[in-house]
Scaffold this motif. Structure first.
Motif, PDB file in Angstrom:
ATOM      1  N   MET A   1       0.843  -1.215   0.000  1.00 16.42           N
ATOM      2  CA  MET A   1       0.000   0.000   0.000  1.00 16.42           C
ATOM      3  C   MET A   1       0.871   1.254   0.000  1.00 16.42           C
ATOM      4  SD  MET A   1      -3.197   0.780  -0.107  1.00 16.42           S
ATOM      5  CE  MET A   1      -4.162   2.251   0.013  1.00 16.42           C
ATOM      6  N   ALA A   2       1.871   1.195   0.921  1.00 20.89           N
ATOM      7  CA  ALA A   2       2.779   2.339   1.020  1.00 20.89           C
ATOM      8  C   ALA A   2       3.533   2.525  -0.295  1.00 20.89           C
ATOM      9  CB  ALA A   2       3.755   2.140   2.159  1.00 20.89           C
ATOM     10  N   GLU A   3       3.903   1.390  -0.897  1.00 21.62           N
ATOM     11  CA  GLU A   3       4.648   1.440  -2.154  1.00 21.62           C
ATOM     12  C   GLU A   3       3.802   2.065  -3.268  1.00 21.62           C
ATOM     13  OE1 GLU A   3       7.669  -2.180  -2.217  1.00 21.62           O
ATOM     14  OE2 GLU A   3       6.417  -2.050  -4.009  1.00 21.62           O
ATOM     15  N   ALA A   4       2.535   1.611  -3.307  1.00 25.03           N
ATOM     16  CA  ALA A   4       1.631   2.110  -4.352  1.00 25.03           C
ATOM     17  C   ALA A   4       1.478   3.620  -4.236  1.00 25.03           C
ATOM     18  CB  ALA A   4       0.274   1.440  -4.213  1.00 25.03           C
ATOM     19  N   THR A   5       1.378   4.101  -2.988  1.00 24.47           N
ATOM     20  CA  THR A   5       1.225   5.537  -2.781  1.00 24.47           C
ATOM     21  C   THR A   5       2.462   6.280  -3.283  1.00 24.47           C
ATOM     22  OG1 THR A   5       0.063   4.939  -0.778  1.00 24.47           O
ATOM     23  CG2 THR A   5       0.559   7.256  -1.062  1.00 24.47           C
ATOM     24  N   GLN A   6       3.615   5.670  -3.044  1.00 24.22           N
ATOM     25  CA  GLN A   6       4.853   6.319  -3.479  1.00 24.22           C
ATOM     26  C   GLN A   6       4.939   6.443  -4.995  1.00 24.22           C
ATOM     27  OE1 GLN A   6       8.116   4.197  -1.771  1.00 24.22           O
ATOM     28  NE2 GLN A   6       7.826   5.137   0.231  1.00 24.22           N
ATOM     29  N   ASN A   7       4.321   5.438  -5.688  1.00 24.67           N
ATOM     30  CA  ASN A   7       4.423   5.441  -7.145  1.00 24.67           C
ATOM     31  C   ASN A   7       3.497   6.450  -7.819  1.00 24.67           C
ATOM     32  OD1 ASN A   7       6.393   3.581  -7.185  1.00 24.67           O
ATOM     33  ND2 ASN A   7       5.006   1.811  -7.335  1.00 24.67           N
ATOM     34  N   VAL A   8       2.512   6.906  -7.072  1.00 22.96           N
ATOM     35  CA  VAL A   8       1.592   7.883  -7.666  1.00 22.96           C
ATOM     36  C   VAL A   8       2.335   9.209  -7.818  1.00 22.96           C
ATOM     37  CG1 VAL A   8      -0.546   9.185  -7.317  1.00 22.96           C
ATOM     38  CG2 VAL A   8      -0.417   6.785  -6.632  1.00 22.96           C
ATOM     39  N   PRO A   9       2.434   9.726  -9.076  1.00 20.34           N
ATOM     40  CA  PRO A   9       3.166  10.987  -9.232  1.00 20.34           C
ATOM     41  C   PRO A   9       2.455  12.120  -8.511  1.00 20.34           C
ATOM     42  CG  PRO A   9       2.121  10.310 -11.296  1.00 20.34           C
ATOM     43  CD  PRO A   9       1.854   9.233 -10.301  1.00 20.34           C
ATOM     44  N   ARG A  10       3.192  12.795  -7.668  1.00 15.24           N
ATOM     45  CA  ARG A  10       2.583  13.877  -6.886  1.00 15.24           C
ATOM     46  C   ARG A  10       2.619  15.172  -7.663  1.00 15.24           C
ATOM     47  NH1 ARG A  10       5.303  14.347  -1.570  1.00 15.24           N
ATOM     48  NH2 ARG A  10       5.742  12.175  -1.196  1.00 15.24           N
ATOM     49  N   ALA A  11       1.498  15.888  -7.658  1.00 12.74           N
ATOM     50  CA  ALA A  11       1.466  17.174  -8.343  1.00 12.74           C
ATOM     51  C   ALA A  11       2.381  18.140  -7.598  1.00 12.74           C
ATOM     52  CB  ALA A  11       0.049  17.701  -8.378  1.00 12.74           C
ATOM     53  N   ARG A  12       3.188  18.831  -8.350  1.00 15.25           N
ATOM     54  CA  ARG A  12       4.092  19.796  -7.718  1.00 15.25           C
ATOM     55  C   ARG A  12       3.328  21.019  -7.248  1.00 15.25           C
ATOM     56  NH1 ARG A  12       9.269  20.144 -11.611  1.00 15.25           N
ATOM     57  NH2 ARG A  12       9.630  17.938 -11.857  1.00 15.25           N
ATOM     58  N   PRO A  13       3.926  21.775  -6.326  1.00 18.77           N
ATOM     59  CA  PRO A  13       3.235  22.991  -5.866  1.00 18.77           C
ATOM     60  C   PRO A  13       2.900  23.931  -7.023  1.00 18.77           C
ATOM     61  CG  PRO A  13       5.238  22.575  -4.582  1.00 18.77           C
ATOM     62  CD  PRO A  13       5.195  21.545  -5.647  1.00 18.77           C
ATOM     63  N   GLN A  14       3.776  23.951  -8.050  1.00 18.82           N
ATOM     64  CA  GLN A  14       3.506  24.844  -9.188  1.00 18.82           C
ATOM     65  C   GLN A  14       2.201  24.487  -9.882  1.00 18.82           C
ATOM     66  OE1 GLN A  14       6.491  23.275  -8.735  1.00 18.82           O
ATOM     67  NE2 GLN A  14       8.128  24.298  -9.850  1.00 18.82           N
ATOM     68  N   VAL A  15       1.919  23.176  -9.970  1.00 14.99           N
ATOM     69  CA  VAL A  15       0.694  22.729 -10.633  1.00 14.99           C
ATOM     70  C   VAL A  15      -0.520  23.246  -9.865  1.00 14.99           C
ATOM     71  CG1 VAL A  15      -0.692  20.711 -11.262  1.00 14.99           C
ATOM     72  CG2 VAL A  15       1.785  20.708 -11.656  1.00 14.99           C
ATOM     73  N   TRP A  16      -0.470  23.122  -8.539  1.00 11.71           N
ATOM     74  CA  TRP A  16      -1.587  23.617  -7.736  1.00 11.71           C
ATOM     75  C   TRP A  16      -1.711  25.129  -7.825  1.00 11.71           C
ATOM     76  CZ3 TRP A  16      -5.538  21.019  -6.621  1.00 11.71           C
ATOM     77  CH2 TRP A  16      -5.439  19.632  -6.465  1.00 11.71           C
ATOM     78  N   SER A  17      -0.573  25.807  -7.891  1.00 10.47           N
ATOM     79  CA  SER A  17      -0.653  27.269  -7.986  1.00 10.47           C
ATOM     80  C   SER A  17      -1.277  27.675  -9.324  1.00 10.47           C
ATOM     81  CB  SER A  17       0.716  27.923  -7.780  1.00 10.47           C
ATOM     82  OG  SER A  17       1.588  27.577  -8.812  1.00 10.47           O
ATOM     83  N   VAL A  18      -1.034  26.906 -10.387  1.00  8.40           N
ATOM     84  CA  VAL A  18      -1.661  27.218 -11.680  1.00  8.40           C
ATOM     85  C   VAL A  18      -3.163  26.949 -11.610  1.00  8.40           C
ATOM     86  CG1 VAL A  18      -1.841  26.501 -14.101  1.00  8.40           C
ATOM     87  CG2 VAL A  18       0.408  26.866 -13.084  1.00  8.40           C
ATOM     88  N   ILE A  19      -3.535  25.803 -11.051  1.00  6.46           N
ATOM     89  CA  ILE A  19      -4.965  25.454 -10.966  1.00  6.46           C
ATOM     90  C   ILE A  19      -5.717  26.498 -10.139  1.00  6.46           C
ATOM     91  CG2 ILE A  19      -6.632  23.768 -10.062  1.00  6.46           C
ATOM     92  CD1 ILE A  19      -4.480  21.590 -10.693  1.00  6.46           C
ATOM     93  N   ILE A  20      -5.176  26.808  -8.976  1.00  7.04           N
ATOM     94  CA  ILE A  20      -5.842  27.791  -8.101  1.00  7.04           C
ATOM     95  C   ILE A  20      -5.811  29.179  -8.740  1.00  7.04           C
ATOM     96  CG2 ILE A  20      -5.710  28.961  -5.844  1.00  7.04           C
ATOM     97  CD1 ILE A  20      -4.552  26.218  -4.779  1.00  7.04           C
ATOM     98  N   GLY A  21      -4.631  29.546  -9.276  1.00  4.38           N
ATOM     99  CA  GLY A  21      -4.481  30.866  -9.890  1.00  4.38           C
ATOM    100  C   GLY A  21      -5.447  31.071 -11.048  1.00  4.38           C
ATOM    101  N   MET A  22      -5.534  30.083 -11.937  1.00  6.73           N
ATOM    102  CA  MET A  22      -6.411  30.231 -13.102  1.00  6.73           C
ATOM    103  C   MET A  22      -7.879  30.287 -12.682  1.00  6.73           C
ATOM    104  SD  MET A  22      -4.875  28.134 -16.263  1.00  6.73           S
ATOM    105  CE  MET A  22      -3.647  28.941 -17.279  1.00  6.73           C
TER     106      MET A  22
END
Ligand code: ZN
Ligand code: ZN
Length: 292
Positions: A1-22
């Motif tokens: 389970m822990a491994e699977a979570t690690q493999n999920v690519p995490r959105a970088r802070p920049q991605v969230w700043s674009v989503i929120i900003g837009m």
């Protein structure tokens, strides 16, 4: 389970700043219902659209990304500054992505190709992916020799933040005498103008790779789209552009209005630009060659 979570690519802070900003920028346009409108607000919106749009088309695109004409360092800086105000990222990031688009058009690598990734991703979804921030900028390194361009890249966010503050001050200063207010100029001159400029620019990536005429076989899906051609200061003659990427002139037929090219011509007239690259069959004396 822990491994699977690690493999999920995490959105970088920049991605969230674009989503929120837009999202914030789009919602802020609704502020017009609260502030109302005035002649000053419309003038501010149009001025900011033209001023920053020209910065993107003449500065970021034709000068920095394609080196399609020559100018001096001061003019280059001014055009790049105008482009940096358009809230489309700093010049080095913008140029690196754009050159990548030309080098890998409609392949998996071309992260805003509607052919390989669909219309949403081509229009604005690509900026909300990690791939948009994985760009190392290796293909814009030639511009690193200009410290002033690196400066714009580095302090880009502050250039964005400064605009609503200045517009607020101007609006308050004009005040009731011009039937406006600080908040009204921020909504119209910054948020509405920026969102409109965004969608015209985004349409070059989405609409101009799907709908329009293809007079040239550019070995991709690029099109000439009349609406984006006129609204985007000539950038919508995108099939011409993919066929002749280094050409300073995108509107090649007399009816293909290309305001960015007019500006380059005007700068040439007063000695601020020279050696525009033009495709052979459209060249006049003094024009430089443009590779197909
Ligand atoms: Zn394209
Ligand atoms: Zn281009």
């Amino acid at each position: 389970m822990a491994e699977a979570t690690q493999n999920v690519p995490r959105a970088r802070p920049q991605v969230w700043s674009v989503i929120i900003g837009m999202t914030v920028f789009h919602l802020a346009c609704l502020g017009a219902f609260y502030t109302g409108v005035s002649t000053a607000a419309i003038v501010a919106a149009i001025f900011m659209y033209v001023f920053r749009g020209i910065g993107v088309t003449a500065g970021f695109h034709r000068l920095l990304a394609h080196r399609s004409f020559k100018t001096n360092r001061v003019v280059q800086f001014i055009l790049a500054l105008m482009g940096s105000l358009a809230v489309q990222g700093g010049p080095l990031w913008w140029v690196a992505h754009h050159r990548h688009h030309h080098a890998a058009t409609e392949t998996e690598e071309d992260i805003h190709s509607p052919v390989t990734h669909g219309m949403w991703q081509a229009h604005m979804g690509w900026m909300m992916t990690d791939a948009a921030f994985n760009e190392k900028g290796t293909n814009s390194r030639d511009l690193h020799k200009f410290p002033e361009i690196k400066f714009l890249q580095r302090y880009y966010v502050w250039l964005v933040i400064a605009q609503p503050l200045i517009l607020y001050g101007v609006g308050e200063w004009l005040g009731a005498a011009y039937n406006t207010s600080g908040l009204q100029l921020v909504v119209w001159g910054f948020f509405i103008s920026t969102v409109f400029t965004w969608h015209v620019t985004f349409c070059v990536n989405s609409v101009c790779h799907r709908w329009g005429a293809q007079p040239y076989d550019a070995d991709d899906a690029s099109t000439n789209n009349v609406f984006i051609g006129y609204l985007g200061f000539g950038e919508g003659w995108h099939n011409n552009h993919h066929k002749f990427p280094s050409s300073a002139r995108h509107g090649l037929e007399w009816w293909q209005l290309d305001l960015t090219w007019w500006l380059v011509r005007l700068m040439m007239l007063v000695g601020l630009a020279s050696e525009p690259k033009i495709p052979k069959q459209f060249r006049k004396d003094g024009d430089a060659a443009a590779g197909a």
